[in-house]
Design an enzyme around this catalytic site. Sequence first.
Site, PDB file in Angstrom:
ATOM      1  N   HIS A 117       0.825  -1.211   0.000  1.00  0.00           N
ATOM      2  CA  HIS A 117       0.000   0.000   0.000  1.00  0.00           C
ATOM      3  C   HIS A 117       0.863   1.267   0.000  1.00  0.00           C
ATOM      4  CE1 HIS A 117       0.950   0.883   4.208  1.00  0.00           C
ATOM      5  NE2 HIS A 117       0.812  -0.417   4.430  1.00  0.00           N
ATOM      6  N   GLU A 175      -2.205  -7.253   7.027  1.00  0.00           N
ATOM      7  CA  GLU A 175      -0.932  -7.198   7.733  1.00  0.00           C
ATOM      8  C   GLU A 175      -0.972  -8.092   8.970  1.00  0.00           C
ATOM      9  OE1 GLU A 175       2.198  -7.117   8.008  1.00  0.00           O
ATOM     10  OE2 GLU A 175       2.512  -5.036   7.361  1.00  0.00           O
TER      11      GLU A 175
END
Length: 204
Positions: free
Chosen positions: A4, A77
């Site tokens: 990201h 994550e």
Amino acid sequence: MIRHGETAWNAEGRVQGQTDVPLSATGAAQARALVAALAGERFAALYASDLTRVRQTAAPAARALGLEMRLDAGLRERHYGKFETLTYAEARERHPQDFARFKAKEPDYDFGSGESLLGFNARAIACIAAIARRHAGEAVLVFTHGGVLEMVHRHARGTRLSAPRDFDIPNAALNWIEVAGEEWRVHAWAERGHLDAALDDLRE
């Protein structure tokens, strides 16, 4: 595979994990820059973690390529438990013993309320392997997080989870992986020619 774009927490050295943090203005610009970097490429599908910073990074590319964004929580994550929302410096100060275990990459350490390295690695690799099986022989675009990319790189290179990291994981860089059954190969890593600058804030 793409990490990201930058967030304010990245710039502050703050642990995000599964805390849902949006892109900063810099991260949004990086997401737009990816459109040009991916122009001319063809992908059968686009997958993304369901956390906001990843969805915002993937959205411009999804629109430009005419692809549906398929959200997968398996691409999230690692869960950093009580470290989340703290800067790395704060985590070291407040939880010195835990921080030492984290830095040592103890495989079964889970922050007391988070995810162990072993568990996280198993989740990340299983998720990517499932996507690869679903799209055998096809090119797929995957937007995810730095931790997932680290697990993939280590898996492809056969590197121990506890070994020091000797590769970069910058925000919004391009990482090209080939998966052929049990064989995983890194073709190119951390390509960032489309970016003015990109953080690798995970070195801590």
